[in-house]
Design a protein around this motif. Structure first.
Motif, PDB file in Angstrom:
ATOM      1  N   MET A 121       0.926  -1.459  -0.272  1.00 18.74           N
ATOM      2  CA  MET A 121       0.157   0.445   0.145  1.00 18.74           C
ATOM      3  C   MET A 121       0.989   1.088   0.496  1.00 18.74           C
ATOM      4  O   MET A 121       2.323   0.950  -0.453  1.00 18.74           O
ATOM      5  N   ASN A 122       0.535   2.573   0.392  1.00 23.32           N
ATOM      6  CA  ASN A 122       0.669   3.654   0.140  1.00 23.32           C
ATOM      7  C   ASN A 122       1.765   4.549   1.068  1.00 23.32           C
ATOM      8  O   ASN A 122       2.992   4.520   2.285  1.00 23.32           O
ATOM      9  N   GLU A 126      -3.369   3.731   5.491  1.00 24.78           N
ATOM     10  CA  GLU A 126      -3.478   2.974   4.452  1.00 24.78           C
ATOM     11  C   GLU A 126      -3.783   0.526   4.405  1.00 24.78           C
ATOM     12  O   GLU A 126      -4.705   0.458   4.696  1.00 24.78           O
ATOM     13  N   ALA A 127      -2.334   0.879   5.417  1.00 25.67           N
ATOM     14  CA  ALA A 127      -1.618  -0.440   5.626  1.00 25.67           C
ATOM     15  C   ALA A 127      -3.096  -1.437   6.692  1.00 25.67           C
ATOM     16  O   ALA A 127      -3.298  -2.289   6.883  1.00 25.67           O
ATOM     17  N   VAL A 128      -3.123   0.061   7.422  1.00 25.76           N
ATOM     18  CA  VAL A 128      -4.264  -0.869   8.711  1.00 25.76           C
ATOM     19  C   VAL A 128      -5.455  -1.070   8.060  1.00 25.76           C
ATOM     20  O   VAL A 128      -6.085  -2.225   8.541  1.00 25.76           O
ATOM     21  N   GLU A 129      -6.233  -0.241   7.615  1.00 26.16           N
ATOM     22  CA  GLU A 129      -7.464  -0.232   6.724  1.00 26.16           C
ATOM     23  C   GLU A 129      -7.566  -1.748   6.001  1.00 26.16           C
ATOM     24  O   GLU A 129      -8.303  -1.891   6.017  1.00 26.16           O
ATOM     25  N   THR A 130      -6.326  -1.826   5.593  1.00 23.46           N
ATOM     26  CA  THR A 130      -6.280  -2.841   4.128  1.00 23.46           C
ATOM     27  C   THR A 130      -6.026  -4.330   5.394  1.00 23.46           C
ATOM     28  O   THR A 130      -6.693  -4.907   5.038  1.00 23.46           O
ATOM     29  N   ALA A 131      -5.694  -3.498   6.376  1.00 29.31           N
ATOM     30  CA  ALA A 131      -5.649  -5.410   7.576  1.00 29.31           C
ATOM     31  C   ALA A 131      -6.735  -5.398   7.992  1.00 29.31           C
ATOM     32  O   ALA A 131      -7.266  -6.677   8.251  1.00 29.31           O
ATOM     33  N   VAL A 132      -7.643  -4.257   8.625  1.00 23.28           N
ATOM     34  CA  VAL A 132      -8.497  -4.269   8.826  1.00 23.28           C
ATOM     35  C   VAL A 132     -10.076  -5.358   7.443  1.00 23.28           C
ATOM     36  O   VAL A 132     -11.120  -5.969   8.329  1.00 23.28           O
ATOM     37  N   HIS A 133     -10.181  -4.633   6.249  1.00 27.19           N
ATOM     38  CA  HIS A 133     -10.495  -5.444   5.091  1.00 27.19           C
ATOM     39  C   HIS A 133     -10.427  -7.703   5.602  1.00 27.19           C
ATOM     40  O   HIS A 133     -11.331  -8.121   5.641  1.00 27.19           O
ATOM     41  N   ILE A 134      -9.178  -7.357   5.409  1.00 23.75           N
ATOM     42  CA  ILE A 134      -8.545  -8.875   5.524  1.00 23.75           C
ATOM     43  C   ILE A 134      -8.852  -9.332   6.388  1.00 23.75           C
ATOM     44  O   ILE A 134      -9.477 -10.253   6.008  1.00 23.75           O
ATOM     45  N   CYS A 135      -8.821  -8.916   7.767  1.00 27.77           N
ATOM     46  CA  CYS A 135      -9.333  -9.951   9.379  1.00 27.77           C
ATOM     47  C   CYS A 135     -10.834 -10.344   9.141  1.00 27.77           C
ATOM     48  O   CYS A 135     -11.087 -11.010   9.037  1.00 27.77           O
ATOM     49  N   ARG A 136     -11.496  -9.270   8.378  1.00 22.14           N
ATOM     50  CA  ARG A 136     -12.998  -8.904   8.101  1.00 22.14           C
ATOM     51  C   ARG A 136     -13.357  -9.974   7.356  1.00 22.14           C
ATOM     52  O   ARG A 136     -14.418 -11.446   7.559  1.00 22.14           O
ATOM     53  N   SER A 137     -12.242  -9.987   6.130  1.00 23.31           N
ATOM     54  CA  SER A 137     -12.806 -11.088   5.708  1.00 23.31           C
ATOM     55  C   SER A 137     -12.318 -12.439   5.499  1.00 23.31           C
ATOM     56  O   SER A 137     -13.549 -13.701   5.464  1.00 23.31           O
TER      57      SER A 137
END
Length: 455
Positions: A121-122, A126-137
């Motif tokens: 990511m940039n 953005e990395a934190v938010e992406t990690a949230v998406h991954i964990c929820r998925s």
């Protein structure tokens, strides 16, 4: 005779700095804060040169983004070579080798012996938010657990996860839901009758209570923890408490995410701060010093977790930009070297000794010296008994260090800590010169702010 790194030729700020900072004020919003009144022309290693020709020693380090210092030769060469070949393609459109090499390197360097994947990511947020998406998925759960003092970013979701309200969140709500905040074991602000061990024991017991009273673990996708609080004041998370977090996550199917955006990349003397506790997180987040000062972040995690989002669910226009990726490859080569990490440890020991000596000279208002490795801070208080935060003293110290050629900035939940983030290969001579400047600044603040006779 050793040449001094700090060289001041004008008043601080000088006339050109004042001119440029005034242009900034006229062109940019005041909400984009600036912590010093100087304008920078160039920098190398720990030395920053302003537009008036003054040389400063930089102990702000881009707020943790410059573990390898300013403009390290290997990083500069890599970026210059890459710039003539490929500036951008977008990883959604096509692949390029530098991004893949960064992912491979991070997969190999992450703690633990597990198959891994890396998403680039940039920015840290953005990395934190992406990690949230991954964990929820992966978990099919919604809840996210964070802690007092946490800083995870400035996007809407990461602001919900960030603890410090007045500076980062005031007026910006409503914030994203399903974020649950638990107490962090701040050992400095423990009750006077409790030892550090007893205070950690209480917080370990409180974890069990919180997962009943605040949120049920069956609802929690992930627990996010900074192994050393960054903006929250450089508090290392106690190893026993971290290990209990790991055990609870394993017991209840929650994912443990280590936010090492500020405390990783060698800052604590090990490549990753979680290594001090023998901890293996499910996901690890890195940014800041990852690319030597260029914008790049990464989510590194268990392959089965990272593979959970559907194709197209992750990505961004500039994620894994070629320039940032070659910079990261060069920076990681420097940082992961055993000699570099040994130097980071030695530097931290020398820095801590100087800060402890300052505390011994000013015991009435230097309340704490803390951190891990070369990630250290002074907490300033009005008196050692009440430990009431002394924000004005912190502001005064940072102003006085700048007048003496040393760049320092604040941190802490109450903004009453002076943080130190020098390059990790800083020579002893420059560290000593910086600490001499800090010594003089502390003396000046004591004379200005302490009651008559107390200084």
């Amino acid at each position: 005779m050793t040449t001094r790194s700090i060289q001041l030729h004008t008043e601080i700020p000088g006339p050109r700095s004042r001119e440029i900072v005034a242009r900034r004020a006229a062109a940019m919003p005041s909400g984009a804060a600036v912590l010093t009144p100087i304008a920078v022309a160039s920098a190398h290693g720990a030395i920053v040169t302003d537009v008036d020709g003054n040389n400063f020693l930089d102990f702000a380090g881009g707020i943790g983004a410059l573990a390898v210092g300013h403009t390290p030769e290997a990083v500069v060469r890599a970026v210059q070579a890459q710039a003539g070949d490929l500036l951008h393609i977008c990883a959604i459109v096509a692949s390029h080798e530098p991004a893949i090499a960064v992912a491979e390197r991070l997969n190999a360097l992450a703690p633990g012996d597990l198959p891994r994947r890396t998403a680039l990511m940039n920015s840290g947020a953005e990395a934190v938010e992406t990690a949230v998406h991954i964990c929820r998925s992966f978990t099919r759960r919604q809840g996210i657990v964070v802690f007092d003092g946490a800083y995870h970013g400035r996007t809407n979701l990461t602001m919900a996860m960030t603890s410090k309200f007045a500076l980062f969140k005031k007026g910006f709500g409503p914030f994203a839901p399903e974020v649950y905040r638990l107490p962090f074991p701040n050992t400095y602000r423990r009750p006077a009758e409790l030892s550090e061990d007893a205070w950690v024991d209480w917080h370990i017991a409180q974890l069990e209570h919180s997962f009943t009273a605040i949120v049920d673990p069956s609802h929690v996708a992930a627990v996010f923890i900074e192994p050393v609080l960054g903006e929250g004041g450089f508090h290392p998370a106690p190893a026993r408490w971290l290990q209990q977090l790991r055990a609870l996550c394993d017991q209840h199917g929650m994912l443990l995410v280590a936010d090492e955006i500020q405390c990783g990349m060698g800052r604590t003397g090990k490549l990753w701060a979680v290594e001090h506790a023998g901890l293996v997180p499910d996901l690890l987040l890195t940014a800041k010093s990852l690319a030597g000062g260029l914008p790049l972040s990464a989510v590194v995690g268990r392959a089965d977790v990272m593979q959970a989002p559907h194709p197209g669910g992750l990505g961004g226009t500039y994620s894994g930009n070629p320039l940032s990726c070659v910079a990261a490859l060069a920076a990681m080569e420097i940082i992961r070297a055993p000699a570099f990490l040994r130097r980071a440890t030695e530097l931290g020991e020398r820095l801590r000794a100087r800060l402890l000596a300052i505390q011994a000279r000013h015991p009435g208002w230097v309340g704490d010296v803390r951190g891990l490795g070369s990630m250290l801070a002074l907490e300033l208080v009005r008196d050692p008994t009440s430990r009431m935060p002394w924000v004005e003293a912190t502001q005064a110290v940072n102003a006085e260090t700048l007048q003496r050629g040393l760049i320092t900035i604040r941190c802490g939940l109450h903004s009453n800590c002076v943080r130190f983030l020098p390059p990790l290969d800083l020579p002893d001579e420059q560290l000593d010169e910086a600490m001499d400047a800090l010594d003089l600044a502390m003396d000046a603040v004591a004379v200005k702010l302490m009651p008559a006779g107390a200084a």
